[in-house]
Scaffold this active site. Structure first.
Site, PDB file in Angstrom:
ATOM      1  NE  ARG A 180       0.697  12.042   6.728  1.00  0.00           N
ATOM      2  CZ  ARG A 180       1.051  13.144   7.239  1.00  0.00           C
ATOM      3  NH1 ARG A 180       0.322  13.802   7.641  1.00  0.00           N
ATOM      4  NH2 ARG A 180       2.119  13.618   7.605  1.00  0.00           N
ATOM      5  CG  ASP A 209       2.188   2.028   9.593  1.00  0.00           C
ATOM      6  OD1 ASP A 209       2.559   1.846   8.622  1.00  0.00           O
ATOM      7  OD2 ASP A 209       2.272   2.169  10.644  1.00  0.00           O
ATOM      8  NE  ARG A 219       0.055  10.434  10.332  1.00  0.00           N
ATOM      9  CZ  ARG A 219      -0.513   9.447   9.531  1.00  0.00           C
ATOM     10  NH1 ARG A 219      -2.138   9.381   9.273  1.00  0.00           N
ATOM     11  NH2 ARG A 219       0.080   9.094   8.429  1.00  0.00           N
ATOM     12  N   PRO A 220       2.406  16.430  11.536  1.00  0.00           N
ATOM     13  CG  PRO A 220       4.638  17.408  12.304  1.00  0.00           C
ATOM     14  CD  PRO A 220       2.503  15.893  12.450  1.00  0.00           C
ATOM     15  CB  ILE A 221       2.840  18.103   5.731  1.00  0.00           C
ATOM     16  CG1 ILE A 221       2.748  19.780   5.640  1.00  0.00           C
ATOM     17  CG2 ILE A 221       2.305  17.211   5.563  1.00  0.00           C
ATOM     18  CD1 ILE A 221       1.797  19.341   4.153  1.00  0.00           C
ATOM     19  CG  ASP A 222       7.422  20.173  10.141  1.00  0.00           C
ATOM     20  OD1 ASP A 222       6.741  19.175  10.459  1.00  0.00           O
ATOM     21  OD2 ASP A 222       8.591  20.644  10.537  1.00  0.00           O
ATOM     22  CD  GLN A 223      11.634  18.563   8.718  1.00  0.00           C
ATOM     23  OE1 GLN A 223      12.694  18.385   8.521  1.00  0.00           O
ATOM     24  NE2 GLN A 223      11.229  19.486   9.455  1.00  0.00           N
ATOM     25  NE  ARG A 252      -7.254   4.862   4.346  1.00  0.00           N
ATOM     26  CZ  ARG A 252      -6.570   5.803   5.413  1.00  0.00           C
ATOM     27  NH1 ARG A 252      -6.324   6.536   6.393  1.00  0.00           N
ATOM     28  NH2 ARG A 252      -5.236   6.215   4.790  1.00  0.00           N
ATOM     29  CE  LYS A 288      -2.242   2.436   4.222  1.00  0.00           C
ATOM     30  NZ  LYS A 288      -1.375   3.597   3.999  1.00  0.00           N
ATOM     31  CG  ASN A 289       2.541   2.602   3.568  1.00  0.00           C
ATOM     32  OD1 ASN A 289       1.117   3.481   3.276  1.00  0.00           O
ATOM     33  ND2 ASN A 289       2.228   2.468   5.141  1.00  0.00           N
ATOM     34  CB  CYS A 329      -4.432   6.973  10.295  1.00  0.00           C
ATOM     35  SG  CYS A 329      -4.796   5.199   9.501  1.00  0.00           S
TER      36      CYS A 329
END
Ligand code: EPZ
Length: 435
Positions: free
Chosen positions: A93, A307, A122-126, A399, A22-23, A117
């Protein structure tokens, strides 16, 4: 809304085939947007996350068709930047990968802040740090993410990730693939699906080296041509079936795996007394008559995968003794523990540490799938429990696990999928089953 009705006390026996990862798939589909040609992608998992991303690509002008159940052809020759189905983007996500892919292909991007999830912040700053370094202005407002390459093209850069992030590593690889010049990503994540994304892009003409190590080098190329690629097997799906076999005391041959990707999961299961035998692209798991307690800490790859933390917790509830789980990746990934407590589990949570008092016979109960992997944990607990467990919100499970109930029932589980309408008519049916 569908539910799973699980009659517990079954042990799993037989063989199960693992689907595509999936990922990896949720990054490779956005990557196809950057290909000026036709991609044929095999081993595509049939899950709602991939369906949603394929729908988004179709709305951007991609021509998509299934050649068979798990092979999809994606033609992005004639895609153009336009409004995409933002309601779908908000649900997953992985929609953040569209930022890197759109920037790479079009020089600008508009997506929503990612969904997915809900466990902790769960930031996206990076991700944003990486896009800025490559020469894009990124603006987040009203729930949308806008990105624009300052002079129409991205330029290679040296980027040090402040946090080991799978998503940021993959997103920067996507954006750097068609940038002018060389990009070096340091402190990169090393997960197998990152290597899979790099291999997919390289098979389409990209020049990416070092994926799978903590330093990834990307030499930008002019364009990506079409080609074909097969997605790797899903490490977490395989681990879930390994844990389910061990927890129920069964014996299951898990096929179409890459044992190297499962080394940490196999090692921790062996500590519980479970027999794990690797042979080529299969792993045989034989549950022990009595499972031993263990301590486990989740870490970025090659550590024990975060996970796998919820499924392993379900197993430790039925192991003998007191086990300690330390969550090394997320701030708060224990929401599901309250659901296990409804089944009689004794678990104390303090921040990132959970202390599991095992040796209990769980009892079936109505519970909820808080997220994808928590849902898998509830199903494993339900199979181990005495009596009947009803799991709600199973859309989360669907999912990320292809045909989860079908594969488990083929191994001897006793799980029925009940939809709201059917259940409303026969609500007393559910209650009577619950006893
Ligand atoms: C990916 O999420 C996976 N999702 C997750 O799998 C998985 O749990 C996670 O990697 C870790 O392996 C997909 O691939 C779609 P991260 P991602 O960026 O990319 C922090 C599943 O069940 N962070 O590696 O979001 C973050 O908060 C799902 O399949 C920042 O601080 O994970 C977390 O604490 C659940 N800033 C840590 O880094 C950022 O910009 C690792 O997150 C990005 C992340």
């Amino acid at each position: 809304m569908e539910k799973y009705v699980i009659h517990g006390g079954t042990t799993l026996h037989g063989e199960v085939e693992i689907s595509g990862a999936k990922n990896a798939a949720v990054a490779i589909i956005p990557a196809a947007l950057m290909v000026d040609g036709v991609c044929v992608i095999e081993n595509m998992p049939q899950i709602s996350d991939t369906e949603m991303l394929l729908t988004i690509l179709r709305e951007l002008g991609a021509k998509i068709r299934y050649l068979n159940r798990s092979t999809v052809e994606i033609d992005c020759t004639n895609v153009w930047m336009q409004d995409a189905p933002y309601d779908l983007m908000r649900k997953i996500r992985a929609s953040y990968y569209l930022i890197g892919a759109m920037l790479g292909r079009f020089g600008h991007a508009k997506t929503t802040m990612p969904g997915g999830c809900n466990f902790g912040v769960r930031p996206i700053d990076q991700h944003i740090k990486g896009m800025n370094a490559l020469g894009a202005d990124v603006d987040v407002k009203s729930g949308f993410v806008y990105a624009d390459a300052r002079d129409g093209k991205l330029h290679g850069a040296r980027i040090y990730l402040d946090k080991v992030s799978v998503g940021a590593t993959m997103n920067i690889i996507l954006a750097a693939t068609l940038a002018q010049g060389r990009t070096i990503i340091e402190n990169a994540a090393r997960e197998p699906h990152i290597v899979d994304l790099a291999n997919f892009l390289n098979s389409m003409g990209a020049d990416i080296r070092g994926a799978g190590t903590d330093t990834v080098k990307v030499n930008g190329v002019e364009r990506l041509h079409g080609g074909s690629y097969a997605i790797i097997p899903d490490q977490i799906e395989a681990g879930t079936y390994m844990v389910a076999a061990a927890a129920t005391g069964g014996e299951v041959l898990i096929k179409n795996v890459i044992p190297r990707h499962l080394e940490c999961i196999s090692a921790k299961l062996r500590e519980t007394g479970t027999i794990v035998l690797e042979n080529g692209d299969t792993v045989l798991v034989k549950g022990a008559s009595a499972l031993r307690k263990i301590n486990v800490k989740t870490l970025p790859y090659p550590g024990f995968p975060t996970d796998m933390q919820p499924p392993m917790c379900a197993l430790l509830c039925v192991a003998n003794g007191t086990s300690v789980i330390t969550e090394g990746v997320y701030d708060n990934r224990y929401k599901y523990v309250n659901e296990l407590r409804k089944m009689g589990a004794e678990i104390q949570v303090d921040g990132r540490v959970a202390v599991v008092e095992g040796g209990k016979r769980l009892s079936g109960a109505p519970v909820t799938a808080c997220d994808l992997r928590a849902g898998a944990a509830m199903v494993i607990a339900g199979m181990c429990a005495a009596g009947t467990t009803v799991v709600e919100d199973v859309r989360f499970i669907e999912r990320g696990y292809e045909n989860f109930v079908g594969k488990l029932n083929a191994l001897g589980a006793d799980i029925h999928i009940v939809d709201e309408a059917e259940e409303t008519d026969g609500r007393e049916k559910i209650l009577s089953i619950m006893g």
